[in-house]
Structure formats: structure tokens, C-alpha cells
Design a protein around this motif. Structure first.
Motif, PDB file in Angstrom:
ATOM      1  N   ASP A  29       0.806  -1.225   0.000  1.00 29.67           N
ATOM      2  CA  ASP A  29       0.000   0.000   0.000  1.00 29.67           C
ATOM      3  C   ASP A  29       0.839   1.276   0.000  1.00 29.67           C
ATOM      4  N   LYS A  30       2.158   1.153   0.006  1.00 27.50           N
ATOM      5  CA  LYS A  30       3.027   2.319   0.180  1.00 27.50           C
ATOM      6  C   LYS A  30       3.463   2.996  -1.109  1.00 27.50           C
ATOM      7  N   HIS A  31       3.131   2.426  -2.260  1.00 30.34           N
ATOM      8  CA  HIS A  31       3.555   3.028  -3.526  1.00 30.34           C
ATOM      9  C   HIS A  31       2.446   2.823  -4.557  1.00 30.34           C
ATOM     10  N   PRO A  32       2.100   3.849  -5.331  1.00 33.99           N
ATOM     11  CA  PRO A  32       0.985   3.731  -6.280  1.00 33.99           C
ATOM     12  C   PRO A  32       1.158   2.614  -7.313  1.00 33.99           C
ATOM     13  N   LEU A  33       2.365   2.422  -7.840  1.00 24.21           N
ATOM     14  CA  LEU A  33       2.591   1.354  -8.816  1.00 24.21           C
ATOM     15  C   LEU A  33       2.342  -0.010  -8.169  1.00 24.21           C
ATOM     16  N   ILE A  34       2.904  -0.213  -6.997  1.00 24.17           N
ATOM     17  CA  ILE A  34       2.756  -1.494  -6.309  1.00 24.17           C
ATOM     18  C   ILE A  34       1.290  -1.728  -5.954  1.00 24.17           C
ATOM     19  N   LYS A  35       0.618  -0.682  -5.540  1.00 25.22           N
ATOM     20  CA  LYS A  35      -0.808  -0.787  -5.195  1.00 25.22           C
ATOM     21  C   LYS A  35      -1.629  -1.201  -6.424  1.00 25.22           C
ATOM     22  N   GLN A  36      -1.318  -0.621  -7.565  1.00 26.20           N
ATOM     23  CA  GLN A  36      -2.014  -0.958  -8.808  1.00 26.20           C
ATOM     24  C   GLN A  36      -1.746  -2.413  -9.207  1.00 26.20           C
ATOM     25  N   LEU A  37      -0.491  -2.830  -9.092  1.00 28.04           N
ATOM     26  CA  LEU A  37      -0.143  -4.217  -9.404  1.00 28.04           C
ATOM     27  C   LEU A  37      -0.803  -5.174  -8.408  1.00 28.04           C
ATOM     28  N   ARG A  38      -0.881  -4.764  -7.165  1.00 27.90           N
ATOM     29  CA  ARG A  38      -1.518  -5.578  -6.124  1.00 27.90           C
ATOM     30  C   ARG A  38      -2.964  -5.898  -6.501  1.00 27.90           C
ATOM     31  N   ALA A  39      -3.669  -4.914  -7.020  1.00 26.69           N
ATOM     32  CA  ALA A  39      -5.070  -5.146  -7.417  1.00 26.69           C
ATOM     33  C   ALA A  39      -5.152  -6.232  -8.487  1.00 26.69           C
ATOM     34  N   LEU A  40      -4.216  -6.229  -9.426  1.00 29.53           N
ATOM     35  CA  LEU A  40      -4.198  -7.254 -10.474  1.00 29.53           C
ATOM     36  C   LEU A  40      -3.861  -8.635  -9.906  1.00 29.53           C
ATOM     37  N   VAL A  41      -2.911  -8.678  -8.981  1.00 28.72           N
ATOM     38  CA  VAL A  41      -2.533  -9.953  -8.359  1.00 28.72           C
ATOM     39  C   VAL A  41      -3.679 -10.479  -7.489  1.00 28.72           C
ATOM     40  N   ASP A  42      -4.353  -9.583  -6.794  1.00 30.49           N
ATOM     41  CA  ASP A  42      -5.512 -10.008  -5.989  1.00 30.49           C
ATOM     42  C   ASP A  42      -6.592 -10.620  -6.881  1.00 30.49           C
ATOM     43  N   GLU A  43      -6.801 -10.008  -8.038  1.00 32.55           N
ATOM     44  CA  GLU A  43      -7.799 -10.555  -8.966  1.00 32.55           C
ATOM     45  C   GLU A  43      -7.378 -11.935  -9.480  1.00 32.55           C
TER      46      GLU A  43
END
Length: 194
Positions: free
Chosen positions: A172-186
Motif C-alpha cells: 500500500d506504500k507506492h501507487p505502482l505497487i498498489k495498482q499491481l496488487r489489485a491485479l494480483v488479488d484478482e
């Protein structure tokens, strides 16, 4: 960093001794499995983590890419001595960080002082999340683990739901990582439905 033109056999021997000891990471197994079903090694995890960073180079903004890659390469080096602690067993201040740092000091003993200090400083920076590069490295590290969970040929009772809560603080600490996290969660949710 100063450029050395002269040959220094003792320096080179220390580096070679360290590299031979670091080879243990190839045999240090993690709890994750590969897509073929065998346990992955810490070396394989660190390699793919570094590859991830390289693939998102365009999106990394003005961070120091060399430092970021170095952080990714050294972040689990201490595991060559005492092994990996599976993500599901990592809990707060369980002494793991102190043990890993101590193991890294032991592993780096043959290195010339400048390289030994550089590796320890990088590990400390990663562990503290003390820079933009360390924040990215920690986030990518969590994502790589999650991606391995998604692609691994896991045991029938594998808890894919673990991914959905794993590493939220770091991702949750970086916008790029947060965006990638959403894809990995999906991707995790899709895997859970199989």
C-alpha cells in the motif's frame, strides 16, 4: 564507488569465497512451489523479483534502479545460512530479522570491507524500508511471493485466500505497487474459484 585497475588477488579470493557461500541460496527452499510442483529456492525467488523490477522500469519514475536491483538481490541473502521462514509463519518481531542480519554478517565475512559494508547497508535499508527504493523492493517482494502462490502447483488444501491479506502494509506504500496488487488479488480470486 572507486574504480580499481590493479589486480588484488586477496580481494578477488574474498569475493569468490563469498560467491561460493552464497550459492547455498540455490538449495535454500521456500514453502512456495513452482508451476511444475517442486519447491522453489530463495535464489529463484530473488531472480524473479529482480526480473519484475526490470520489467517495470518504465513505470519506476526517478528511483535509483541500480540501488533497487541491489536491494532485491541482497534482501534474502542471510537465508543462505538459516533458511527461509514461510510467509504464513512470519509474525511481527519474532527475532527473524536479527537472525537474518547475523547470518548475513557471517556469510559476508570473506568479503573485502567495502563490499561487506555495502551489502549490510543495503540489507539494513531494505529491512527498515528507509528509502523509496526499499519501499518498492519490499512491495515487489510481496507481489512476487503472491504471484508464485497463484501459479504454483500447490497442495489441494492450499489457502489462496492468504494472498488477499498478505503484505498489505508493504504493497500500500507506492501507487505502482498498489495498482499491481489489485491485479494480483484478482488473479488470486480467479485461482480460488478453480
Amino acid at each position: 564507488m572507486t574504480q580499481r585497475n590493479e589486480s588484488d588477488p586477496s580481494r578477488f579470493l574474498g569475493i569468490i569465497d563469498f560467491l561460493q557461500a552464497a550459492e547455498r541460496l540455490k538449495n535454500t527452499l521456500r514453502s512456495g512451489t513452482t508451476s511444475e510442483g517442486r519447491a522453489e529456492s530463495t535464489a529463484e525467488h530473488s531472480w524473479r523479483l529482480s526480473l519484475m523490477v526490470m520489467m517495470f522500469d518504465r513505470e519506476l519514475g526517478d528511483c535509483d534502479r541500480l540501488k533497487l536491483l541491489k536491494l532485491c538481490i541482497v534482501h534474502d541473502l542471510g537465508e543462505a545460512i538459516s533458511g527461509d521462514v514461510p510467509a504464513i509463519h512470519q509474525q511481527g518481531d519474532d527475532g527473524r530479522h536479527e537472525r537474518e542480519r547475523s547470518d548475513l554478517v557471517r556469510l559476508g565475512a570473506p568479503l573485502p570491507e567495502d563490499l561487506r559494508q555495502e551489502i549490510l547497508a543495503l540489507w539494513d535499508e531494505y529491512n527498515a524500508g528507509a528509502s523509496p527504493e526499499a519501499i518498492l523492493a519490499k512491495g515487489f517482494d510481496k507481489l512476487e511471493t503472491m504471484l508464485q502462490h497463484v501459479i504454483g502447483r500447490n497442495a489441494p488444501d492450499f489457502d489462496y485466500g492468504f494472498n488477499l491479506a498478505y503484505g498489505l502494509k508493504q504493497t500500500d506504500k507506492h501507487p505502482l505497487i498498489k495498482q499491481l496488487r489489485a491485479l494480483v488479488d484478482e488473479a488470486t480470486r480467479r485461482r480460488m474459484k478453480r
